[in-house]
Design an enzyme around this catalytic site. Structure first.
Site, mmCIF file in Angstrom:
data_model
loop_
_atom_site.group_PDB
_atom_site.id
_atom_site.type_symbol
_atom_site.label_atom_id
_atom_site.label_comp_id
_atom_site.label_asym_id
_atom_site.label_seq_id
_atom_site.Cartn_x
_atom_site.Cartn_y
_atom_site.Cartn_z
ATOM 1 N N ASP A 259 -76.989 -106.819 48.131
ATOM 2 C CA ASP A 259 -77.876 -106.480 49.238
ATOM 3 C C ASP A 259 -77.070 -106.097 50.475
ATOM 4 O OD1 ASP A 259 -80.474 -106.140 50.148
ATOM 5 O OD2 ASP A 259 -80.545 -108.126 51.054
ATOM 6 N N ASN B 103 -88.297 -101.370 44.094
ATOM 7 C CA ASN B 103 -87.575 -100.291 44.790
ATOM 8 C C ASN B 103 -88.265 -98.942 44.689
ATOM 9 O OD1 ASN B 103 -84.224 -101.591 44.119
ATOM 10 N ND2 ASN B 103 -85.590 -101.933 45.857
#
Length: 222
Positions: free
Chosen positions: A2, A50
């Site tokens: 991340d 996503n």
């Protein structure tokens, strides 16, 4: 993995540059993991959530995936690394899905280490799919419902042929699992670090492994 976008923003760069730097970080971490004797390294590369991102960013990620497979496959194979996919990569464009299938097939017999990549993966969806599979087997009389146990659930998950999860690392200062390996993380050690993923390198992985080695794991015992 991340923090690619925030890493790029902090440098006045487009998000695509952050993802490219993240791919380089993955290469460094994979190398360091192999040197440290890690049996399996799992990278959360693209979650089922996503797809909500802008199409331009999704296209950039798919292009980067094509580039990574094309440039790294020979190295993975030469170094004895098996590629394993978690999730439903068939949802990607046909050429990307085909490249992934070919890479998995080519490295299937490698045994030095496994690189598991989560693509279009979500842990809740994985658990639903496993539950549905077991329910169908029970309805067909292949297994008694009361006989279903943890081992059977394990065997129905995408990670069925992977070793138990020991350590989960999340970068960029986020302190949540975000729908990643929820079942598998039941007894895993969790490590949250502030470093953005593009800056997470071999030294950072070795520090994480040292921290893991210093923890006492009792699994509910004394």
């Amino acid at each position: 993995m991340d923090g690619n976008g925030r890493w790029a923003k902090a440098r006045g760069l487009p998000r695509a540059a952050g993802h490219k730097a993240g791919a380089e970080a993955a290469r460094k971490v994979l190398r360091a993991a192999g040197e440290a004797g890690v049996e399996c390294l799992t990278l959360y590369a693209f979650s089922s959530e996503n797809w909500r991102r802008p199409q331009t960013e999704i296209n950039d990620l798919m292009g980067l995936l094509r580039l990574y497979i094309g440039s790294e496959l020979n190295t993975l194979h030469r170094e004895g690394i098996r590629l394993k996919i978690l999730g439903d990569h068939k949802a990607f464009k046909p050429d990307v899905a085909r490249m992934i299938d070919e890479a998995v097939a080519r490295t299937a017999a490698n045994r030095r280490m496994t690189l598991a990549v989560a693509l279009n993966y979500g842990a809740r969806a994985e658990l639903v799919k496993a539950t549905q599979d077991l329910a169908r087997r029970a309805a067909a009389g292949e297994v008694a419902a009361e006989a279903i146990d943890e081992a059977m659930v394990d065997a129905a998950l995408d990670t069925a042929d992977l070793p138990p999860l020991d350590l989960m690392i999340r970068t960029s200062g986020e302190h949540r699992l975000s729908n990643f390996l929820l079942w598998q993380a039941a007894y895993a050690e969790l490590l949250f670090v502030d470093t953005y993923w593009p800056d997470f390198d071999g030294d950072a992985l070795r520090a994480a492994l040292d921290a893991f080695a210093g923890r006492e794991r009792r699994y509910g015992g004394l």
